[in-house]
Design a protein around this motif. Structure first.
Motif, PDB file in Angstrom:
ATOM      1  N   VAL A   1       0.767   0.490 -12.167  1.00 35.84           N
ATOM      2  CA  VAL A   1       1.599  -0.341 -11.524  1.00 35.84           C
ATOM      3  C   VAL A   1       2.122  -1.259 -12.512  1.00 35.84           C
ATOM      4  N   SER A   2       3.641  -1.657 -12.483  1.00 35.16           N
ATOM      5  CA  SER A   2       4.355  -2.641 -13.265  1.00 35.16           C
ATOM      6  C   SER A   2       5.212  -3.283 -12.514  1.00 35.16           C
TER       7      SER A   2
ATOM      8  N   ASP B   1       0.849  -1.156   0.029  1.00 39.42           N
ATOM      9  CA  ASP B   1       0.220  -0.068   0.123  1.00 39.42           C
ATOM     10  C   ASP B   1       0.981   1.269   0.002  1.00 39.42           C
ATOM     11  N   GLU B   2       0.838   1.936  -1.261  1.00 39.78           N
ATOM     12  CA  GLU B   2       1.788   3.295  -1.231  1.00 39.78           C
ATOM     13  C   GLU B   2       0.949   4.444  -1.700  1.00 39.78           C
TER      14      GLU B   2
END
Length: 285
Positions: A221-222, A176-177
């Motif tokens: 997101v990668s 979680d960012e």
């Protein structure tokens, strides 16, 4: 005259030559079968003390805790040597006597003192009948028994104690960012018409429409796999002590008989039982 040392006090002490040099340690004391007095001593010589030479007891004298004989070191080292676990035969006694220049059967008498060398005197005949033997009293051997015992040899053997495996698996974990994002918005501003706007001409009254494109950012997101650490597995040898308990067998020799029977005496190395002059019936071992 120098006092004669006691035979039982000689075992393990040094033998000195005529000049006081150490030759080796006294190993055995041999007694005369008839007089039961010390007659021969044996000494271990050589680099590892492997040779056992016979030396006449006659003429020996105590020097503190040691014994000195009137012979040089080289003569003692090359003296005749025999099996020390039995009687000495008449031929062997004669060989030792002649080596040290003494008349057989007459300790201390040199050749030429009386009679011819090699002629059997009364003393020599008695010696041939009752041969000198190591540490025994007057009498002949009637029987013997070899006592054995088990020797325990404790060692180790290598056995498999377990197995371990290095296993790599993939597992998922949540994260979680906070990611900063932006977007476009329209702002409407109303301003009064300027003279320039009027000079531009009279505007027509009509329906018009303008379209504006707005943009905004979304988190993306990668993922990629990257090495982060190396895990090594090694084996170490750890030593510890473990107590081993068991039992071993040994033979016991008992001699039973009527009163008056006594056990033979033998003076030997190390004060082993059966070699220290113990008398009387009883167990051996």
């Amino acid at each position: 005259m120098a006092p004669q040392p006691k035979a039982q006090e000689l075992i393990g002490h040094r033998l000195l030559d005529g000049d006081g040099n150490s030759v080796g340690k006294i190993s055995q004391v041999y007694f005369d079968d008839q007089t039961n007095t010390p007659k021969w001593i044996t000494v271990r010589t050589g680099m590892l003390g492997s040779n056992e030479s016979f030396i006449p007891f006659q003429g020996a004298r105590a020097v503190k805790d040691d014994l000195q004989v009137p012979y040089d070191k080289d003569t003692i080292k090359h003296a005749p040597s025999f099996d020390t676990d039995r009687h000495i035969s008449a031929e062997e006694e004669t060989e030792v006597y002649r080596y040290f220049g003494m008349r057989p059967g007459i300790p201390g008498q040199r050749p030429g003192d009386s009679g011819d060398v090699g002629r059997h005197s009364r003393g020599e005949a008695a010696t041939a009948e009752g041969r000198t033997r190591p540490g025994t009293e007057t009498g002949r051997e009637e029987g013997s028994a070899i006592r054995s015992e088990e020797q325990v040899h404790v060692g180790v053997e290598r056995q498999e104690s377990g197995r371990a495996r290095l296993h790599k698996s993939v597992e998922a974990e949540e994260f979680d960012e906070n990611v900063p994002v932006s977007h476009e918005e329209l702002r409407v501003t109303r301003e009064p018409v300027t003279e320039a706007d009027r000079a531009a001409g009279e505007p027509r009254m009509e329906d018009t429409e303008q379209e504006f494109v707005l943009h905004e950012e979304h988190p993306v997101v990668s993922k990629e796999s990257v090495p982060v650490e190396k895990v090594r597995v090694t084996k170490e040898e750890v030593s510890e002590e473990q107590r081993v308990h068991g039992e071993r067998q040994k033979e016991r020799v008992d001699v039973d008989g009527d009163d008056g029977m006594r056990e033979g005496r033998r003076e030997g190395r190390g004060g082993e039982r059966g070699k220290g002059g113990r008398k009387g019936p009883g167990p051996i071992g």
